[in-house]
Design a protein around this motif. Structure first.
Motif, PDB file in Angstrom:
ATOM      1  N   VAL A  49       0.840  -1.195   0.000  1.00 30.67           N
ATOM      2  CA  VAL A  49       0.000   0.000   0.000  1.00 30.67           C
ATOM      3  C   VAL A  49       0.878   1.248   0.000  1.00 30.67           C
ATOM      4  O   VAL A  49       0.622   2.199  -0.747  1.00 30.67           O
ATOM      5  CB  VAL A  49      -0.943  -0.011   1.217  1.00 30.67           C
ATOM      6  CG1 VAL A  49      -1.674   1.323   1.351  1.00 30.67           C
ATOM      7  CG2 VAL A  49      -1.953  -1.146   1.096  1.00 30.67           C
TER       8      VAL A  49
ATOM      9  N   GLU B 160     -10.830  -0.373   4.425  1.00 29.89           N
ATOM     10  CA  GLU B 160     -12.229  -0.017   4.231  1.00 29.89           C
ATOM     11  C   GLU B 160     -12.732  -0.471   2.865  1.00 29.89           C
ATOM     12  O   GLU B 160     -13.866  -0.977   2.754  1.00 29.89           O
ATOM     13  CB  GLU B 160     -12.396   1.490   4.387  1.00 29.89           C
ATOM     14  CG  GLU B 160     -12.194   1.964   5.824  1.00 29.89           C
ATOM     15  CD  GLU B 160     -12.104   3.471   5.927  1.00 29.89           C
ATOM     16  OE1 GLU B 160     -12.122   4.144   4.867  1.00 29.89           O
ATOM     17  OE2 GLU B 160     -12.002   3.977   7.066  1.00 29.89           O
ATOM     18  N   ARG B 161     -11.919  -0.294   1.828  1.00 27.46           N
ATOM     19  CA  ARG B 161     -12.341  -0.700   0.479  1.00 27.46           C
ATOM     20  C   ARG B 161     -12.594  -2.195   0.409  1.00 27.46           C
ATOM     21  O   ARG B 161     -13.489  -2.645  -0.309  1.00 27.46           O
ATOM     22  CB  ARG B 161     -11.269  -0.312  -0.555  1.00 27.46           C
ATOM     23  CG  ARG B 161     -11.195   1.165  -0.862  1.00 27.46           C
ATOM     24  CD  ARG B 161     -10.394   1.413  -2.127  1.00 27.46           C
ATOM     25  NE  ARG B 161      -9.049   0.862  -2.069  1.00 27.46           N
ATOM     26  CZ  ARG B 161      -7.996   1.526  -1.613  1.00 27.46           C
ATOM     27  NH1 ARG B 161      -8.136   2.759  -1.144  1.00 27.46           N
ATOM     28  NH2 ARG B 161      -6.791   0.956  -1.609  1.00 27.46           N
ATOM     29  N   ARG B 162     -11.815  -2.949   1.155  1.00 32.17           N
ATOM     30  CA  ARG B 162     -11.925  -4.403   1.104  1.00 32.17           C
ATOM     31  C   ARG B 162     -12.766  -4.981   2.240  1.00 32.17           C
ATOM     32  O   ARG B 162     -12.844  -6.195   2.391  1.00 32.17           O
ATOM     33  CB  ARG B 162     -10.521  -5.021   1.110  1.00 32.17           C
ATOM     34  CG  ARG B 162      -9.824  -4.813  -0.233  1.00 32.17           C
ATOM     35  CD  ARG B 162      -8.319  -4.923  -0.126  1.00 32.17           C
ATOM     36  NE  ARG B 162      -7.713  -4.746  -1.440  1.00 32.17           N
ATOM     37  CZ  ARG B 162      -7.549  -3.562  -2.028  1.00 32.17           C
ATOM     38  NH1 ARG B 162      -7.964  -2.457  -1.412  1.00 32.17           N
ATOM     39  NH2 ARG B 162      -6.987  -3.463  -3.228  1.00 32.17           N
ATOM     40  N   LYS B 163     -13.368  -4.088   3.040  1.00 27.60           N
ATOM     41  CA  LYS B 163     -14.222  -4.498   4.148  1.00 27.60           C
ATOM     42  C   LYS B 163     -13.482  -5.449   5.089  1.00 27.60           C
ATOM     43  O   LYS B 163     -14.017  -6.468   5.545  1.00 27.60           O
ATOM     44  CB  LYS B 163     -15.519  -5.140   3.636  1.00 27.60           C
ATOM     45  CG  LYS B 163     -16.336  -4.216   2.728  1.00 27.60           C
ATOM     46  CD  LYS B 163     -17.667  -4.820   2.357  1.00 27.60           C
ATOM     47  CE  LYS B 163     -18.431  -3.939   1.368  1.00 27.60           C
ATOM     48  NZ  LYS B 163     -18.644  -2.562   1.849  1.00 27.60           N
TER      49      LYS B 163
ATOM     50  N   VAL C 221     -11.054  -2.819  10.154  1.00 28.20           N
ATOM     51  CA  VAL C 221     -10.617  -1.416  10.223  1.00 28.20           C
ATOM     52  C   VAL C 221     -10.087  -1.066  11.611  1.00 28.20           C
ATOM     53  O   VAL C 221      -9.535   0.030  11.799  1.00 28.20           O
ATOM     54  CB  VAL C 221     -11.760  -0.456   9.841  1.00 28.20           C
ATOM     55  CG1 VAL C 221     -12.171  -0.651   8.398  1.00 28.20           C
ATOM     56  CG2 VAL C 221     -12.950  -0.631  10.781  1.00 28.20           C
TER      57      VAL C 221
ATOM     58  N   LYS D  67       0.681   4.037  -3.066  1.00 26.57           N
ATOM     59  CA  LYS D  67      -0.193   5.164  -2.738  1.00 26.57           C
ATOM     60  C   LYS D  67       0.195   6.445  -3.463  1.00 26.57           C
ATOM     61  O   LYS D  67      -0.639   7.346  -3.621  1.00 26.57           O
ATOM     62  CB  LYS D  67      -0.222   5.410  -1.238  1.00 26.57           C
ATOM     63  CG  LYS D  67       1.034   6.038  -0.641  1.00 26.57           C
ATOM     64  CD  LYS D  67       0.879   6.269   0.840  1.00 26.57           C
ATOM     65  CE  LYS D  67       2.153   6.824   1.452  1.00 26.57           C
ATOM     66  NZ  LYS D  67       2.493   8.153   0.917  1.00 26.57           N
TER      67      LYS D  67
ATOM     68  N   TYR E 191      -3.428   2.884   4.417  1.00 25.56           N
ATOM     69  CA  TYR E 191      -3.743   1.494   4.770  1.00 25.56           C
ATOM     70  C   TYR E 191      -5.163   1.386   5.320  1.00 25.56           C
ATOM     71  O   TYR E 191      -5.862   0.407   5.055  1.00 25.56           O
ATOM     72  CB  TYR E 191      -2.731   0.964   5.779  1.00 25.56           C
ATOM     73  CG  TYR E 191      -2.780  -0.541   5.939  1.00 25.56           C
ATOM     74  CD1 TYR E 191      -2.232  -1.383   4.967  1.00 25.56           C
ATOM     75  CD2 TYR E 191      -3.391  -1.123   7.043  1.00 25.56           C
ATOM     76  CE1 TYR E 191      -2.289  -2.754   5.106  1.00 25.56           C
ATOM     77  CE2 TYR E 191      -3.446  -2.499   7.189  1.00 25.56           C
ATOM     78  CZ  TYR E 191      -2.896  -3.309   6.215  1.00 25.56           C
ATOM     79  OH  TYR E 191      -2.957  -4.677   6.344  1.00 25.56           O
ATOM     80  N   ARG E 192      -5.602   2.399   6.084  1.00 22.73           N
ATOM     81  CA  ARG E 192      -6.990   2.382   6.574  1.00 22.73           C
ATOM     82  C   ARG E 192      -7.968   2.415   5.408  1.00 22.73           C
ATOM     83  O   ARG E 192      -8.997   1.727   5.422  1.00 22.73           O
ATOM     84  CB  ARG E 192      -7.233   3.570   7.507  1.00 22.73           C
ATOM     85  CG  ARG E 192      -6.527   3.459   8.850  1.00 22.73           C
ATOM     86  CD  ARG E 192      -6.990   4.557   9.811  1.00 22.73           C
ATOM     87  NE  ARG E 192      -6.160   4.572  11.002  1.00 22.73           N
ATOM     88  CZ  ARG E 192      -5.104   5.376  11.169  1.00 22.73           C
ATOM     89  NH1 ARG E 192      -4.772   6.222  10.210  1.00 22.73           N
ATOM     90  NH2 ARG E 192      -4.410   5.334  12.281  1.00 22.73           N
ATOM     91  N   ARG E 193      -7.662   3.228   4.391  1.00 22.33           N
ATOM     92  CA  ARG E 193      -8.532   3.272   3.210  1.00 22.33           C
ATOM     93  C   ARG E 193      -8.538   1.919   2.501  1.00 22.33           C
ATOM     94  O   ARG E 193      -9.578   1.464   2.002  1.00 22.33           O
ATOM     95  CB  ARG E 193      -8.066   4.377   2.255  1.00 22.33           C
ATOM     96  CG  ARG E 193      -8.255   5.787   2.804  1.00 22.33           C
ATOM     97  CD  ARG E 193      -8.067   6.844   1.729  1.00 22.33           C
ATOM     98  NE  ARG E 193      -6.695   6.878   1.228  1.00 22.33           N
ATOM     99  CZ  ARG E 193      -5.732   7.631   1.760  1.00 22.33           C
ATOM    100  NH1 ARG E 193      -5.970   8.383   2.829  1.00 22.33           N
ATOM    101  NH2 ARG E 193      -4.520   7.637   1.226  1.00 22.33           N
ATOM    102  N   TYR E 194      -7.376   1.275   2.459  1.00 20.28           N
ATOM    103  CA  TYR E 194      -7.259  -0.064   1.859  1.00 20.28           C
ATOM    104  C   TYR E 194      -8.154  -1.061   2.604  1.00 20.28           C
ATOM    105  O   TYR E 194      -8.871  -1.856   1.983  1.00 20.28           O
ATOM    106  CB  TYR E 194      -5.792  -0.492   1.910  1.00 20.28           C
ATOM    107  CG  TYR E 194      -5.528  -1.959   1.752  1.00 20.28           C
ATOM    108  CD1 TYR E 194      -5.468  -2.553   0.498  1.00 20.28           C
ATOM    109  CD2 TYR E 194      -5.304  -2.767   2.879  1.00 20.28           C
ATOM    110  CE1 TYR E 194      -5.199  -3.907   0.363  1.00 20.28           C
ATOM    111  CE2 TYR E 194      -5.036  -4.117   2.750  1.00 20.28           C
ATOM    112  CZ  TYR E 194      -4.985  -4.689   1.490  1.00 20.28           C
ATOM    113  OH  TYR E 194      -4.727  -6.035   1.356  1.00 20.28           O
TER     114      TYR E 194
END
Length: 250
Positions: free
Chosen positions: A46, A93-96, A99, A50, A88-91
């Motif tokens: 990530v 969240e996108r993949r559920k 978090v 990014k 990494y947090r966005r990563y």
């Protein structure tokens, strides 16, 4: 994974990524480094991606910066904890995914050590893929490499000379062309050298973004997963059996 955008044109050529396809994936080394240093899975990947096309790794693959400058800049980027944690947090969240995972508060990622380990892993050929390339050429198909690589990596240069000199009709390198995957112009460059349309090709890679770019151009995109290279080989054979210019018995 296999994505076939066109079922009409006959396959005339097969295009291979190198790292993670023809040779073992440098992501094996990245995963090992993450485990050894207590980093979450895919944290370094990530951080690497990014910055998009402007990161040190990406610029190095286009031949825009030298080796020492790359290592210094990449190490700095890998240790930008606040930015990398946010990415990494966005990563997650996108993949559920989870978090609530505890992320590092500080890092001491050594880009030089990591890169050396990645290049060491990439010395080992994936035998089943090498045999597929030999079979394709023997059967009359044009075969090319399309690789994001590094100009100053002497080990890679020796490996290419020893392993790849007789494997490919065309060996297309990001550092020579000044383009890198997933830029569609890079794919078109190799198609022009092979004198084929994208819809007349099969493309193998281990990275999703590269495969999606190939699919958008009409290539038959085959995902090569770590430890499942033989499945990708069988997928290519099925495509060639169905749509190849010779459609041989396999």
């Amino acid at each position: 994974m296999f994505s076939d955008s066109s079922t009409h044109d006959r396959i005339k050529a097969v295009i291979f990524d190198i790292g993670g396809v023809v040779v073992q994936s440098p992501f094996i080394a990245i995963s090992q480094y993450e485990r050894e240093h207590g980093l979450p899975a895919n944290y370094i990947n990530v951080a690497l991606s990014k910055r998009g096309a402007d990161g040190a790794f990406q610029r190095y693959e286009r031949g825009e910066i030298g080796h020492d400058a790359f290592l210094d800049q990449w190490t700095d980027e890998l240790n930008e904890v606040a930015e990398n944690n946010a990415a990494y947090r966005r990563y997650l969240e996108r993949r559920k995914l989870d978090v609530h995972m505890v992320l590092p508060q500080s890092t001491q990622i050594n880009g030089g050590v990591l890169f050396a380990h990645m290049m060491e892993v990439a010395k080992t050929p994936n035998t089943c893929v090498v045999e597929l390339i030999k079979w394709l050429r023997h059967s009359g198909y044009r075969v090319a490499a399309l690789t994001n690589n590094f100009k100053s990596d002497a080990t890679s240069g020796r490996m290419r000379d020893e392993l790849f000199s007789t494997l490919f009709d065309e060996f297309v390198e990001s550092t020579v062309v000044g383009l890198r995957k997933p830029d569609p112009r890079f794919y078109m460059h190799v198609c022009n050298k092979l004198e084929v349309r994208p819809t007349e090709t099969v493309f193998l890679d281990d990275i999703g973004a590269n495969l999606r770019a190939a699919d958008r151009l009409g290539m038959s995109a085959v995902h090569v997963e770590i430890g499942r290279e033989d499945e990708a080989v069988e997928t290519v054979k099925k495509i060639v059996r169905a749509r190849g210019i010779h459609a041989p018995k396999l």
